[in-house]
Design an enzyme around this catalytic site. Structure first.
Site, PDB file in Angstrom:
ATOM      1  N   ASN A  60       3.638  -1.897  11.501  1.00  0.00           N
ATOM      2  CA  ASN A  60       2.790  -0.722  11.256  1.00  0.00           C
ATOM      3  C   ASN A  60       2.815  -0.350   9.780  1.00  0.00           C
ATOM      4  OD1 ASN A  60       2.119  -0.488  13.925  1.00  0.00           O
ATOM      5  ND2 ASN A  60       3.588   1.150  14.377  1.00  0.00           N
ATOM      6  N   GLU A  61       3.997  -0.484   9.184  1.00  0.00           N
ATOM      7  CA  GLU A  61       4.133  -0.145   7.756  1.00  0.00           C
ATOM      8  C   GLU A  61       3.660  -1.306   6.884  1.00  0.00           C
ATOM      9  OE1 GLU A  61       7.976   2.650   8.784  1.00  0.00           O
ATOM     10  OE2 GLU A  61       8.297   0.877   7.575  1.00  0.00           O
ATOM     11  N   GLY A  87       0.775 -14.865  19.018  1.00  0.00           N
ATOM     12  CA  GLY A  87       0.450 -14.278  17.715  1.00  0.00           C
ATOM     13  C   GLY A  87       0.084 -12.821  17.940  1.00  0.00           C
ATOM     14  N   ASN A 136      -9.253  -7.492  15.067  1.00  0.00           N
ATOM     15  CA  ASN A 136      -9.414  -6.955  16.434  1.00  0.00           C
ATOM     16  C   ASN A 136      -8.207  -6.096  16.821  1.00  0.00           C
ATOM     17  OD1 ASN A 136     -11.830  -8.237  16.674  1.00  0.00           O
ATOM     18  ND2 ASN A 136     -11.163  -9.775  18.153  1.00  0.00           N
ATOM     19  N   GLU A 143      -0.593 -10.115  10.042  1.00  0.00           N
ATOM     20  CA  GLU A 143      -0.081  -8.764  10.331  1.00  0.00           C
ATOM     21  C   GLU A 143      -1.054  -7.997  11.237  1.00  0.00           C
ATOM     22  OE1 GLU A 143       2.324  -6.610   7.642  1.00  0.00           O
ATOM     23  OE2 GLU A 143       2.709  -8.382   6.406  1.00  0.00           O
ATOM     24  N   TRP A 193       4.131 -20.095  11.317  1.00  0.00           N
ATOM     25  CA  TRP A 193       3.377 -19.293  10.344  1.00  0.00           C
ATOM     26  C   TRP A 193       4.272 -18.373   9.517  1.00  0.00           C
ATOM     27  CZ3 TRP A 193      -1.113 -21.482  11.019  1.00  0.00           C
ATOM     28  CH2 TRP A 193      -1.683 -21.635  12.278  1.00  0.00           C
ATOM     29  N   ILE A 194       5.449 -18.794   9.145  1.00  0.00           N
ATOM     30  CA  ILE A 194       6.358 -17.848   8.500  1.00  0.00           C
ATOM     31  C   ILE A 194       6.193 -17.853   6.978  1.00  0.00           C
ATOM     32  CG2 ILE A 194       8.747 -17.033   8.356  1.00  0.00           C
ATOM     33  CD1 ILE A 194       7.193 -16.943  11.208  1.00  0.00           C
ATOM     34  N   THR A 195       5.640 -16.751   6.468  1.00  0.00           N
ATOM     35  CA  THR A 195       5.426 -16.587   5.024  1.00  0.00           C
ATOM     36  C   THR A 195       6.781 -16.544   4.317  1.00  0.00           C
ATOM     37  OG1 THR A 195       3.403 -15.351   5.430  1.00  0.00           O
ATOM     38  CG2 THR A 195       4.415 -15.043   3.271  1.00  0.00           C
TER      39      THR A 195
END
Ligand SMILES: Cc1cc2nc3c(=O)[nH]c(=O)nc-3n(C[C@H](O)[C@H](O)[C@H](O)COP(=O)(O)OP(=O)(O)OC[C@H]3O[C@@H](n4cnc5c(N)ncnc54)[C@H](O)[C@@H]3O)c2cc1C
Length: 381
Positions: A242-243, A133, A369, A365, A158-160
């Site tokens: 990042n976006e 992850g 941490n 995403e 965990w695929i949205t």
């Protein structure tokens, strides 16, 4: 003169108003039932396409709305104010799948998938696995070249949008010995041989958003569906996330806003000791604190989105926006539950659900941490 961050252009304001109205009219009446059923009502999906919400940045010549990343964030905020599950449904489509396609796709791939994503196909982004992850590049899904195609073997977790999607960006390694330099991104369709949607998760919050496993057993992906270059998928993954995390910031801002608005309205109606509870200074101060933190989070999210659209560097600002807005969403929704008293703890009012929904902001995403690690790295130069 540079416009204040709180100011929207005419186009942005009209767009936000339209999405807010759609969320109020079409989504709000279904929120509770969707949460209980753990499923998006299929009736809300076609209007998301019709309103142009599923292809915000896809150029008009490919059937999209030709809008900005900022507009996508506005849509996510407005939808999440009513239901963060619908917010992330639209968020993944725009800030992950479409974003990946437009940034890394060949003109042929954009021409092939762009119109579908804008009109009828839901997208998903499949990087995580059961054992990777935060350490995403430890992924084990294997891609083996065989003639004009790749065979993918492994499982994604965990695929949205997994349940609704017709197209997936799937990351696999073409060479496990090469470490992150083996990672490759593929455009995979639900109908490809060897592809199957697996188990759906039973979650704390954003219950209507599907989170599924994807099973790849000798899944056949044509070579022309490599997104970017073979072995360069790590860049596709990092740069998209990042976006994308700015969109999650927008989801958290929307979630917090929904809770604050509900708590403010309730505090003026609810009476105790012969007056509205809003008249107690501590309740006013709680609301004032919530509103202040929400404003700060929103400014951070909007600034990060504006930086991205302006082609400026935004890595640190995006990580800060996601980190902070998820903290704010947790605090604001929790305070809203308390302002509702006992009723806040029940499913009869919206704040209990928003409190559960807020928690995901610190996890997906990139966990908090991981955001802190990105910010610290930026500080160190
Ligand atoms: C509802 C939901 C939807 C999701 N949607 C998607 C999706 O669409 N696509 C996708 O690819 N993934 C998706 N994910 C996966 C998500 O991105 C991961 O769960 C997340 O990145 C954390 O990974 P993990 O669960 O393996 O936790 P781990 O990486 O095992 O982390 C566990 C804990 O250890 C901490 N930790 C780990 N490494 C470090 C370190 N180096 N320093 C400090 N702390 C550390 C983490 O911060 C966390 O607190 C989704 C997850 C959920 C729950």
């Amino acid at each position: 003169m540079t416009a204040p961050l709180t100011m929207l252009t005419e186009e942005e304001r009209l767009f936000a108003d339209t999405v807010r109205q759609f969320a109020e009219d079409r989504i709000r009446p279904r929120v509770q039932a969707m949460d209980e059923a753990s499923r998006l009502d299929p009736e809300i999906i076609p209007p998301c396409f019709e309103l142009g919400l599923m292809g915000i940045e896809i150029p008009e010549e490919h059937g999209g709305s030709g809008g900005s990343f900022f507009l996508a964030c506005l849509a996510v905020e407005e939808l999440s104010r009513v239901d963060p599950s619908v917010g992330v449904f639209v968020d993944v489509q725009n800030t992950l799948f479409n974003n990946c396609l437009l940034r890394w796709g060949t003109p042929e791939q954009i021409a092939r998938y762009g119109p579908r994503m804008a009109t009828d196909t839901v997208g998903a982004y499949a990087l995580s696995e059961s054992t990777s992850g935060s350490d995403a590049f430890g992924l084990r899904t294997r891609a083996t070249k065989a003639g004009g195609l790749y065979r993918l073997n492994g499982a994604k977790l965990w695929i949205t949008n997994g349940a609704e999607a017709g197209a997936y960006v799937v990351f696999a390694t073409v060479d496990p010995a090469a470490g992150y330099k083996g990672i490759t991104a593929f455009l995979v369709e639900r109908g490809f041989p060897g592809f199957q949607v697996g188990k759906k998760e039973d979650k704390l919050g954003i219950r209507a958003s599907s989170t599924t496993e994807l099973l790849l057993e000798d899944c056949e992906v044509p070579e022309e569906n490599v997104l970017g270059e073979a072995g360069k998928g790590y860049r596709v993954a990092i740069e998209t996330l990042n976006e994308g995390r700015i969109g999650i910031g927008a989801q958290m801002v929307g979630c917090a806003r929904g809770a604050l608005e509900a708590a403010l309205a309730y505090s003026r109606e609810r009476e105790a000791f012969g007056r509205s509870i809003f008249e107690f200074q501590k309740v006013q101060f709680d609301l004032a604190q919530m509103a202040t933190e929400l404003e700060a989070a929103r400014l951070m999210v909007r600034n990060a989105a504006r930086l991205k659209d302006a082609g400026q560097s935004f890595l640190k600002e995006a990580a800060m926006a996601k980190l902070y807005s998820s903290q704010v969403a947790e605090r604001v929704t929790s305070a809203a539950v308390e302002i509702f008293g006992g009723y806040g703890y029940t499913r009869d009012y919206p704040v209990e659900k928003l409190y559960r929904d807020a928690k995901i902001g610190k996890i997906y995403e990139g966990t908090s941490n991981m955001q802190l690690a990105t910010i610290a790295k930026a500080l160190a130069g």
